[in-house]
Design a protein around this motif. Structure first.
Motif, short mmCIF file in Angstrom:
data_model
loop_
_atom_site.label_atom_id
_atom_site.label_comp_id
_atom_site.label_asym_id
_atom_site.label_seq_id
_atom_site.Cartn_x
_atom_site.Cartn_y
_atom_site.Cartn_z
N PRO A 42 39.27 13.03 84.76
CA PRO A 42 39.63 12.00 83.78
C PRO A 42 38.63 10.85 83.76
CG PRO A 42 41.53 12.64 85.13
CD PRO A 42 40.33 13.27 85.75
N GLY A 43 38.41 10.31 82.56
CA GLY A 43 37.53 9.15 82.43
C GLY A 43 36.05 9.45 82.41
N THR A 44 35.68 10.72 82.40
CA THR A 44 34.26 11.08 82.38
C THR A 44 33.93 11.77 81.06
OG1 THR A 44 34.68 13.19 83.51
CG2 THR A 44 34.11 11.29 84.87
N PRO A 45 32.76 11.50 80.50
CA PRO A 45 32.38 12.09 79.20
C PRO A 45 31.67 13.43 79.37
CG PRO A 45 30.72 10.53 79.89
CD PRO A 45 31.76 10.54 80.98
N HIS A 57 30.87 19.32 81.86
CA HIS A 57 31.83 18.30 82.27
C HIS A 57 32.06 18.36 83.78
CE1 HIS A 57 32.89 18.43 77.95
NE2 HIS A 57 33.30 17.18 78.13
N THR A 106 37.96 18.01 88.26
CA THR A 106 38.69 17.30 89.31
C THR A 106 38.56 18.02 90.65
OG1 THR A 106 40.70 18.52 88.72
CG2 THR A 106 40.38 16.36 87.71
N THR A 115 24.66 11.29 79.86
CA THR A 115 25.54 11.17 78.71
C THR A 115 24.70 11.11 77.43
OG1 THR A 115 25.52 8.75 78.71
CG2 THR A 115 27.15 9.85 80.11
N TYR A 132 29.21 7.98 87.29
CA TYR A 132 30.63 8.32 87.13
C TYR A 132 31.23 8.93 88.39
CZ TYR A 132 29.62 7.49 82.24
OH TYR A 132 29.26 6.91 81.06
N SER A 185 32.59 8.57 92.30
CA SER A 185 33.19 7.56 93.16
C SER A 185 32.25 7.23 94.31
CB SER A 185 34.52 8.05 93.72
OG SER A 185 35.01 7.18 94.72
#
Length: 604
Positions: free
Chosen positions: A8-11, A27, A30, A120, A129, A131
């Protein structure tokens, strides 16, 4: 079969293939792969390079072959707008890769850093992107103790009692078990007021924070005593206690291994890290090498969040691929052994200069060899020196940078090409991959000014230095090689000094000796052309007294030479002007001595 879950939250991320070769898309997922990073989904319809470079790992090579055999990778249709583009494969269904780097290797055909390669649509790297709060399951640390206020605690205390310590006599009792840096900074400012300089206080805060909060039970710890490296495993949490003269007030229990290692016999990358002048140094970058020294060479067990024990292969060795007959034939080199000697020089010296007159193919050969040895163009960076080139251009310096939102300009520390390549080469996963910096016209700059303190590192690769601007401790990665080119006909540049000659191996490319002497004849034969231009060039160079002004074959290895009137045009506008400059002021009729008519009369 369930669909993989996108992070989630990644393009969407993309890789643009060189030479208008299209792009690949994908992409982040997770799920984590075996190396502790997010898996990556390479999308259907992506284009990948069909050619696999010599530096590509065996696992990635087998993976590409299996995907090709199963029909997941098929030939891409030819692009009529770009007939010269290299052959590509197209992905027929989504491919789940173990990491973004594995996906990048699949796309490029050579090992590459996924966090830096994938971008991107706006050009932002995938690394932005990921952590940054995740801590490696195992880390390694250097703690110095051989000279604490004149005492050798390694010999007198640590090895005997099974511990490692820091002197913290002015630190008040700590109530927190995991103090923040701001808390430690306040304690240091108050406790060491007048007892330490601002720089010492800043370093002490970093060391205390690492010792108290970053070190964990199970981490590797190393120290140096009497010229020997001792390695152990941290077995206890940090405790604060009193000690004679306050030399070891902060302690951690350590299980020291019985075997020690002579400093001079340590691998180069370990010596580099050990040369950093701090009391606590993060050695996680060489953890795998330390594992080899302690007998955990084959595989290292690590724990990932929510997973069982995973085995990680040991890091591969740094090496350069051997010269093949195909490469020698492609470069039109007369003898493969000559190229193999170049390879040996690069391995032994790390720095090499190709020198000779203009037109001898110095830059072309440097780029071809760098791409071959490095496994692809992504591992090669080229710069050209000139008289105004400086350290700030080459390595790092403060540059005016405009804020995209406020449009205000401020000076920011900016990395130059050498710093960028060194950072790329030293990334985890890249350290076995050769990276090359090509310096064109290396003798046209003030080298001492351009290299600065880095001049020292060219000769002493096992050491590190404190950088002028950033203050970082920096060492040249073992997998970073330098190839320079030098035009010997440029009389405006003084001869290179002895310091440079000591740091570089020098290889001459002369039109009077192989492999340059017969290069044009071999090229004409391969192209199916008349051999006359090669004979004319040999006759021309035989009339030139100064070997530094001999004419290289590349002037006559261009398509325009072989159109109607092309040879005469190149001779008149390219070659004769060089010789007029050489004989300036002598009153010599250059056209009569070196013109085509005169040379043709000499030919049998």
């Amino acid at each position: 079969m369930s669909q993989p879950e996108l992070l989630p939250g990644t393009p969407e991320f993309r890789i643009k293939l060189p030479k208008d070769g299209g792009e690949a898309r994908g992409h982040l997922l997770t799920e984590f792969g075996g190396n502790g990073t997010h898996k990556f989904l390479l999308r259907e319809g992506s284009l990948v390079a069909a050619e696999a470079w010599p530096g590509l790992g065996d696992h990635a090579r087998r993976n590409r072959a299996n995907l090709r055999a199963s029909g997941v990778l098929v030939d891409a249709p030819a692009d009529p707008d770009h007939p010269e583009a290299p052959s590509r494969w197209v992905v027929t269904r989504d491919i789940e890769c173990n990491s973004s780097s594995a996906a990048a290797a699949l796309v490029y055909g050579y090992d590459a850093s996924g966090p830096e390669s994938w971008r991107t649509a706006e050009g932002h790297p995938l690394a932005d992107y990921l952590s940054t709060g995740w801590r490696a399951p195992r880390k390694a640390w250097l703690v110095r103790g051989s000279n604490v206020s004149g005492h050798n605690l390694v010999r007198q205390l640590w090895l005997k009692e099974g511990l490692v310590s820091l002197a913290a006599a002015h630190l008040p009792p700590l109530e927190e078990t995991d103090p923040t840096k701001s808390t430690l900074r306040r304690f240091v400012e108050e406790g060491y007021e007048g007892a330490a300089s601002y720089n010492q206080k800043r370093g002490l805060v970093d060391e205390l924070h690492a010792f108290l909060t970053q070190m964990r039970v199970g981490d590797i710890v190393a120290t140096i005593g009497d010229g020997w490296l001792h390695i152990g495993r941290i077995t206890g949490e940090a405790v604060q206690t009193s000690s004679p003269s306050g030399l070891s007030n902060l302690r951690r229990a350590v299980s020291w291994l019985p075997q020690s290692h002579a400093y001079e016999a340590l691998p180069e990358e370990v010596q580099q890290k050990l040369s950093v002048q701090h009391d606590v140094v993060d050695l996680t970058g060489v953890l795998e090498v330390l594992d080899e020294l302690t007998g955990q060479k084959e595989r290292t067990a690590v724990m990932l969040p929510g997973e069982d024990s995973v085995e990680r292969p040991a890091q591969r060795e740094l090496s350069l691929p051997h010269i093949t007959e195909a490469l020698a034939a492609d470069l039109l080199v007369h003898d493969r052994a000559w190229l193999e000697e170049i390879r040996e020089l690069i391995i032994d010296e790390r720095q090499l200069v190709l020198y000779g007159p203009p037109g001898t193919g110095k830059t072309y050969l440097a780029m071809k060899l760098a791409e071959y040895f490095g496994g692809g163009p992504e591992q090669v960076k080229i710069v050209q020196f000139h008289p105004s080139y400086a350290y700030e251009d080459f390595f790092e310096g403060f540059r005016p940078v405009e804020d995209p939102e406020t449009r205000e300009v401020a000076f920011r520390l900016t990395a130059g090409p050498l710093r960028e390549l060194a950072d790329l080469a030293s990334r985890e996963g890249n350290r076995h991959i050769p990276h090359f910096l090509i310096i064109d016209e290396i003798n046209r700059a003030n080298l001492a000014k351009v290299f600065g303190e880095l001049y020292f590192l060219l000769e002493y690769r096992t050491k590190s230095v404190r950088l002028t601007y950033s203050g970082d401790d920096f060492a040249l990665p073992p997998n970073l090689f330098v190839i320079g080119t030098m035009n010997t006909a440029d009389r405006s540049i003084a001869l290179v000094d002895a310091a440079m000659r000591r740091r570089f191996a020098f290889v001459e490319l002369s039109p009077r000796t192989e492999p340059t002497a017969g290069l044009l004849a071999r090229w004409l034969e391969r192209e199916g052309r008349d051999p006359e231009p090669a004979r004319l060039l040999d006759a021309l160079n035989a009339r030139i007294d100064d070997g530094d002004f001999a004419i290289g074959p590349s002037y006559l290895m261009k398509p325009g030479v072989y159109r109607d009137g092309g040879l005469e045009r190149v001779w008149r506008t390219k070659i004769l002007p060089l010789l007029e400059e050489h004989h300036y002021g002598e009153g010599l009729d250059v056209a009569a001595r070196y013109g085509l008519d005169s040379l043709r009369e000499q030919l049998p």
